[in-house]
Scaffold this active site. Structure first.
Site, mmCIF file in Angstrom:
data_model
loop_
_atom_site.group_PDB
_atom_site.id
_atom_site.type_symbol
_atom_site.label_atom_id
_atom_site.label_comp_id
_atom_site.label_asym_id
_atom_site.label_seq_id
_atom_site.Cartn_x
_atom_site.Cartn_y
_atom_site.Cartn_z
ATOM 1 N N GLY A 177 -5.921 11.462 -13.678
ATOM 2 C CA GLY A 177 -6.244 11.687 -12.265
ATOM 3 C C GLY A 177 -5.207 12.519 -11.524
ATOM 4 C CE LYS B 35 1.259 1.248 0.084
ATOM 5 N NZ LYS B 35 2.439 1.843 0.667
ATOM 6 C CE1 TYR C 241 -0.530 9.872 7.986
ATOM 7 C CE2 TYR C 241 -0.318 8.101 6.390
ATOM 8 C CZ TYR C 241 -0.507 8.521 7.686
ATOM 9 O OH TYR C 241 -0.641 7.586 8.668
ATOM 10 N NE ARG D 103 -0.113 8.809 -11.691
ATOM 11 C CZ ARG D 103 0.617 8.587 -10.601
ATOM 12 N NH1 ARG D 103 1.343 7.486 -10.500
ATOM 13 N NH2 ARG D 103 0.659 9.471 -9.625
ATOM 14 C CE1 TYR E 29 -5.314 4.678 -0.378
ATOM 15 C CE2 TYR E 29 -5.025 6.591 -1.794
ATOM 16 C CZ TYR E 29 -4.725 5.904 -0.638
ATOM 17 O OH TYR E 29 -3.856 6.455 0.264
ATOM 18 C CE LYS F 89 -5.887 5.764 3.182
ATOM 19 N NZ LYS F 89 -5.525 5.024 4.394
ATOM 20 C CG LEU G 113 -7.867 -5.268 11.734
ATOM 21 C CD1 LEU G 113 -7.258 -3.865 11.659
ATOM 22 C CD2 LEU G 113 -8.597 -5.464 13.044
ATOM 23 C CB SER H 230 -4.492 10.185 1.706
ATOM 24 O OG SER H 230 -3.903 10.648 0.511
ATOM 25 C CE1 TYR I 217 8.645 4.434 3.603
ATOM 26 C CE2 TYR I 217 6.704 5.314 2.503
ATOM 27 C CZ TYR I 217 8.021 5.452 2.912
ATOM 28 O OH TYR I 217 8.702 6.603 2.615
ATOM 29 C CB SER J 295 -2.247 -8.588 2.660
ATOM 30 O OG SER J 295 -2.517 -7.272 3.100
ATOM 31 C CG ASN K 249 1.074 1.727 -8.140
ATOM 32 O OD1 ASN K 249 0.920 1.345 -9.283
ATOM 33 N ND2 ASN K 249 0.713 1.001 -7.092
HETATM 34 C C1 UD1 Z 1 -0.435 9.075 -5.191
HETATM 35 C C2 UD1 Z 1 -1.901 8.800 -5.290
HETATM 36 C C3 UD1 Z 1 -2.561 9.203 -3.988
HETATM 37 C C4 UD1 Z 1 -1.901 8.485 -2.853
HETATM 38 C C5 UD1 Z 1 -0.428 8.756 -2.835
HETATM 39 C C6 UD1 Z 1 0.272 7.910 -1.796
HETATM 40 C C7 UD1 Z 1 -2.527 8.987 -7.654
HETATM 41 C C8 UD1 Z 1 -3.269 9.793 -8.681
HETATM 42 N N1 UD1 Z 1 -2.503 9.503 -6.423
HETATM 43 O O1 UD1 Z 1 -0.238 10.483 -5.052
HETATM 44 O O2 UD1 Z 1 -3.936 8.881 -4.054
HETATM 45 O O3 UD1 Z 1 -2.480 8.903 -1.627
HETATM 46 O O4 UD1 Z 1 0.143 8.413 -4.081
HETATM 47 O O5 UD1 Z 1 1.577 8.342 -1.645
HETATM 48 O O6 UD1 Z 1 -2.007 7.927 -7.933
HETATM 49 N N2 UD1 Z 1 5.217 10.410 -11.306
HETATM 50 C C9 UD1 Z 1 5.977 10.248 -12.465
HETATM 51 N N3 UD1 Z 1 6.411 8.999 -12.776
HETATM 52 C C10 UD1 Z 1 6.163 7.894 -12.010
HETATM 53 C C11 UD1 Z 1 5.397 8.081 -10.816
HETATM 54 C C12 UD1 Z 1 4.946 9.350 -10.515
HETATM 55 O O7 UD1 Z 1 6.232 11.215 -13.188
HETATM 56 O O8 UD1 Z 1 6.584 6.790 -12.355
HETATM 57 C C13 UD1 Z 1 4.774 11.766 -10.944
HETATM 58 C C14 UD1 Z 1 3.264 11.905 -10.852
HETATM 59 O O9 UD1 Z 1 2.711 12.229 -12.104
HETATM 60 C C15 UD1 Z 1 3.133 13.041 -9.817
HETATM 61 C C16 UD1 Z 1 4.337 12.848 -8.902
HETATM 62 O O10 UD1 Z 1 5.279 12.060 -9.656
HETATM 63 O O11 UD1 Z 1 3.227 14.297 -10.454
HETATM 64 C C17 UD1 Z 1 4.035 12.113 -7.603
HETATM 65 O O12 UD1 Z 1 3.373 10.888 -7.921
HETATM 66 P P1 UD1 Z 1 3.085 9.764 -6.818
HETATM 67 O O13 UD1 Z 1 4.331 9.477 -6.085
HETATM 68 O O14 UD1 Z 1 2.389 8.626 -7.498
HETATM 69 O O15 UD1 Z 1 2.126 10.498 -5.791
HETATM 70 P P2 UD1 Z 1 0.710 11.223 -6.046
HETATM 71 O O16 UD1 Z 1 0.212 11.022 -7.417
HETATM 72 O O17 UD1 Z 1 0.839 12.636 -5.577
#
Ligand code: UD1
Length: 354
Positions: free
Chosen positions: A305, A94, A186, A303, A158, A162, A66, A134, A18, A41, A207
């Protein structure tokens, strides 16, 4: 702004992914020659085909893992033959949840890929690396906006890969001061290429927030689960520093040119973010406006963490590289939507059942 000369021949490890595919377009448009190393992959050769279409330039490709010791010899040989000036390193796994379940795989792949890449660059005499790090390396207790000097402390394997790779590269630079290193931290990369031809194509259930929203908007999934609305933020949902992937890609070109222009070796850590935060519900509302589609959501538990709020102090990238993010949240949503609408199944490769 872009300095000519210097780092013109670049190895892009993980260049089909991406972020990597957008970095390739940016570097090709800056006149650089590329060798992409990717094992596909979690990416598709179709992305590189489209990179070539958009840029009108060719790319050399080495299909290799790699992290596989059996392929190290071939990597070293091909990199030497390419005669690079440096590398952008985006190769790795990731997915946060997967890293909790399979930590040793994450350490083996992410750290192993780095060791091989560094070895190949050293053998080729190209001691310059821009690393895809990150904001996840930061600990949970930093005040916003978070500067590069913020406390470190990732909360999952993960994130630790980093941080460990950053540390490996800093140690490498201390041991041999010819190396020029830039760890780019990032914040939350979103959006897609404005052409609608490149974008994020997650395997399985997304995710991250934006791919999930986009799949709800396009009708592939019914409802977005918003993870928590009781955070101490303006609307109770999480706040993040979303950054357009094309701005992010430009940051890599700027970092490469900056390193190439330095007379001596150095190791830098630099945030790439916009410097402002938007909440989950603000992102949903903006995506709804951009797509003109309904985005049903329901409030779900927090969620594990997740932090309430994180956004970047983006001033160092500006001071060092003359770089700043230019695209708005509306741009991010419009471009992400165009990609999702025109490519509802991503690049169309076979994916795990979702
Ligand atoms: C996540 C990862 C981080 C990674 C980054 C890559 C976690 C805890 N952290 O960051 O390690 O470097 O992605 O881009 O996973 N949210 C929802 N519903 C969803 C998905 C997300 O409400 O279905 C919310 C989350 O709670 C958060 C926000 O959206 O508040 C952003 O989430 P996300 O896009 O997963 O990014 P990060 O958690 O910031």
């Amino acid at each position: 702004m872009t300095r000519k000369g210097g780092a013109q021949r670049i190895v892009v490890a993980g260049g089909a992914g991406y972020i990597g595919s957008h970095v390739c377009v940016e570097l090709l448009q800056g006149g650089k020659s590329l060798l992409v190393i990717d094992d596909f992959s979690n990416s598709s050769p179709e992305a590189l085909k489209r990179v070539r279409e958009i840029s009108g330039a060719d790319i050399e490709l080495l299909r290799a893992d790699l992290a596989d010791p059996a392929q190290e010899g071939a990597v070293i040989e091909r990199v030497a033959k390419f005669r690079p000036d440096g590398a952008v390193h985006l190769a790795g796994l990731k997915a946060v949840g997967e890293s909790v379940a399979e930590p040793m795989r994450y350490y083996r792949v992410n750290l192993g890929a780095t060791l091989t890449l560094v070895k190949a660059l050293d053998a080729a005499g190209a001691r310059l690396v821009v690393f895809s790090s990150s904001a996840t390396v930061y600990g949970e207790r930093n005040a916003n906006p978070v500067p590069e000097t913020g406390a470190l402390g990732p909360t999952n394997p993960y994130g630790r890969t980093k941080l460990f790779i950053e540390e490996m590269l800093r140690d490498l630079q201390r041991a041999d001061e010819r190396w020029k290193i830039c760890n780019l931290r990032y914040f939350n990369p979103v959006g897609a290429h404005a052409s609608g031809r490149l974008g994020e194509d997650p395997a399985g259930v997304p995710n991250n927030l934006f791919p999930y929203i986009a799949q709800v908007a396009v009708g592939r999934r019914a409802t977005l689960a918003v993870f928590g609305n009781d955070y101490p933020t303006r609307d109770g949902t999480g706040v993040r520093d979303f950054i357009h992937v094309e701005d992010l890609a430009r940051g890599h070109g700027a970092a490469l040119d900056h390193l190439a222009g330095e007379k001596k070796g150095l190791a830098l850590d630099v945030n790439l973010g916009t410097g402002r935060g938007y909440s989950v519900l603000e992102a949903v509302a903006a995506f709804k406006r951009a797509s003109n589609r309904d985005i049903p959501y329901e409030i779900a538990p927090r969620r594990e963490g997740d932090v309430a709020e994180i956004f970047a102090d983006a001033s160092l990238a500006r001071a060092l590289f003359g770089w700043r993010a230019e695209k708005s949240l509306d741009d991010m949503c419009a471009d992400h939507w165009r990609w999702q609408r025109d490519n509802p199944d991503g690049y169309g490769r076979l994916k795990p059942q979702s």
